[in-house]
Design an enzyme around this catalytic site. Structure first.
Site, PDB file in Angstrom:
ATOM      1  N   LYS A  73      33.833  27.683  22.885  1.00 43.64           N
ATOM      2  CA  LYS A  73      34.625  28.920  22.919  1.00 43.64           C
ATOM      3  C   LYS A  73      36.095  28.566  22.757  1.00 43.64           C
ATOM      4  O   LYS A  73      36.591  27.632  23.379  1.00 43.64           O
ATOM      5  CB  LYS A  73      34.402  29.665  24.243  1.00 43.64           C
ATOM      6  CG  LYS A  73      35.121  31.025  24.285  1.00 43.64           C
ATOM      7  CD  LYS A  73      34.722  31.844  25.512  1.00 43.64           C
ATOM      8  CE  LYS A  73      35.418  31.373  26.759  1.00 43.64           C
ATOM      9  NZ  LYS A  73      35.208  32.307  27.896  1.00 43.64           N
ATOM     10  N   ARG A 116      30.656  37.027  32.105  1.00 39.44           N
ATOM     11  CA  ARG A 116      30.189  35.775  32.701  1.00 39.44           C
ATOM     12  C   ARG A 116      31.099  35.317  33.825  1.00 39.44           C
ATOM     13  O   ARG A 116      30.656  34.677  34.791  1.00 39.44           O
ATOM     14  CB  ARG A 116      29.988  34.701  31.645  1.00 39.44           C
ATOM     15  CG  ARG A 116      31.194  34.222  30.838  1.00 39.44           C
ATOM     16  CD  ARG A 116      32.161  33.396  31.632  1.00 39.44           C
ATOM     17  NE  ARG A 116      32.892  32.420  30.876  1.00 39.44           N
ATOM     18  CZ  ARG A 116      34.044  31.907  31.283  1.00 39.44           C
ATOM     19  NH1 ARG A 116      34.624  32.338  32.397  1.00 39.44           N
ATOM     20  NH2 ARG A 116      34.625  30.975  30.554  1.00 39.44           N
ATOM     21  N   ASP A 165      46.633  47.425  42.902  1.00 41.63           N
ATOM     22  CA  ASP A 165      47.263  46.879  41.702  1.00 41.63           C
ATOM     23  C   ASP A 165      48.712  47.330  41.695  1.00 41.63           C
ATOM     24  O   ASP A 165      49.034  48.409  42.210  1.00 41.63           O
ATOM     25  CB  ASP A 165      46.548  47.370  40.435  1.00 41.63           C
ATOM     26  CG  ASP A 165      46.832  46.509  39.216  1.00 41.63           C
ATOM     27  OD1 ASP A 165      45.900  45.872  38.700  1.00 41.63           O
ATOM     28  OD2 ASP A 165      48.000  46.470  38.775  1.00 41.63           O
ATOM     29  N   VAL A 166      49.574  46.527  41.108  1.00 37.87           N
ATOM     30  CA  VAL A 166      50.985  46.923  40.990  1.00 37.87           C
ATOM     31  C   VAL A 166      51.153  48.032  39.962  1.00 37.87           C
ATOM     32  O   VAL A 166      52.172  48.719  39.941  1.00 37.87           O
ATOM     33  CB  VAL A 166      51.874  45.715  40.600  1.00 37.87           C
ATOM     34  CG1 VAL A 166      51.874  44.679  41.718  1.00 37.87           C
ATOM     35  CG2 VAL A 166      51.413  45.082  39.292  1.00 37.87           C
TER      36      VAL A 166
END
Length: 325
Positions: A73, A116, A165-166
């Site tokens: 990959k 994954r 989250d920001v």
């Protein structure tokens, strides 16, 4: 005349083959089992860093004989891409025929990487988290925050997710998506501590940073909780990590390689890698009140465990474009 062909799978092609998160988890666990038995070939990933900062492009080769899988990959992570309305993670995966070495497929790796990586969290959590874990804290509500929630929901009786989250828009989108798809109670919280304290499972999924911002402080993670550090140690104060009774990773040589290039400057001793946990070489959770952590770096075996299944399903469903070599 050469009549060999390869199958090209776009991002939408890869997603449309219909591989479920439950299937991805089992494939990734098989890869870790093979690793734990010493039956994979996977060198530490080399990389380049265009533009300096925290940008990276890595080559990730692996061979898993038992899964008849070999390939590489080529994946990038550019934290500032959101400013251009581009994904943080992108790249391609090449799957080879282990008998001839010929490439048999080239596929987009964004979907694979998202799924994954989350599956690896779930595989580790199966060994390290309490089986009755029902409250999840997510810090970083992008792709990995979403897929890690999906993966943990496969294995654990999740009821509530605390989301931080920001970016307020990211939190709002996450809350709507997770509530609608999985029927979970999702709470948008204003402070990082609210997504850690009181949670059975914690996932930090921000950008990977060489210099951690160390937001999570000592005393925040409850006794008995499990944490998955998807963004390396970026979110964690060193003293908070050192409260873990067991600190694990997916691959010790790769973690040491990262230390050589400036990451992981102050982390606890490593208890085990995930492969060792899966095959029982090292113990996972042993008591209900242990704090446990895994810092999974993202392994090529994760990709190579999943890619052959995508390739086979795509062939069966006649998805993708056949290209001459």
């Amino acid at each position: 005349m050469n009549k060999e062909m390869l199958l090209y799978l776009s991002q939408s092609d890869v997603a449309s083959v219909g591989l479920t998160m439950a299937e991805v988890i089992e494939l990734v666990e098989t890869g870790f089992r093979e690793k734990g038995k010493g039956r994979v070939e996977m060198p530490p990933k080399p990389g380049i860093h265009p533009g300096e900062g925290d940008n990276f492009i890595h080559a990730m080769p692996a061979y898993i004989p038992a899964m008849n899988s070999a390939g590489v990959k080529w994946v990038s992570g550019f934290p500032e891409n959101y400013k251009r309305d581009l994904p943080y993670i992108s790249g391609l995966l090449i799957l080879n025929d282990p008998e001839t070495g010929l490439p048999i497929s080239v596929m987009d790796c964004e979907w694979i990487t998202a799924m994954r990586t989350a599956a690896a969290t779930a595989v580790a959590a199966r060994q390290l988290a309490r089986a009755d874990s029902s409250t999840l804290g997510v810090l970083g509500c992008g792709v990995q925050g979403t897929t890690n929630t999906e993966a943990l929901n496969v294995l654990f009786p999740l009821e509530k997710v605390m989301a931080y989250d920001v970016n307020d828009e990211a939190v709002a989108a996450f809350v709507e998506d997770i509530a609608n798809r999985f029927g979970l109670t999702v709470v948008s919280v204003k402070t990082p501590k609210e997504a850690v304290t009181g949670c059975d499972l914690v996932v930090t999924a921000g950008p990977i940073l060489k210099q951690p911002h160390a937001t999570i402080q000592p005393g925040w993670l409850d006794e008995g909780a499990f944490a998955s550090l998807v963004d390396f140690d970026s979110y964690w104060h060193p003293d908070a990590m050192k409260e873990a009774d067991k600190f694990c990773t997916d691959d010790v040589p790769q973690l040491h390689h990262y230390q050589e290039v400036g990451y992981f400057r102050d982390i606890p001793p490593i208890h085990a890698d995930v492969g060792e946990l899966v095959v029982g070489k090292k113990p996972g959770r042993e008591t209900p009140d242990e704090r446990t952590m895994t810092c999974n770096l993202g392994l090529a075996i994760d990709d190579m465990a999943v890619a052959p299944a995508i390739y086979q399903k795509a062939r069966e469903k006649e998805i993708g474009a056949k290209l001459p070599l």
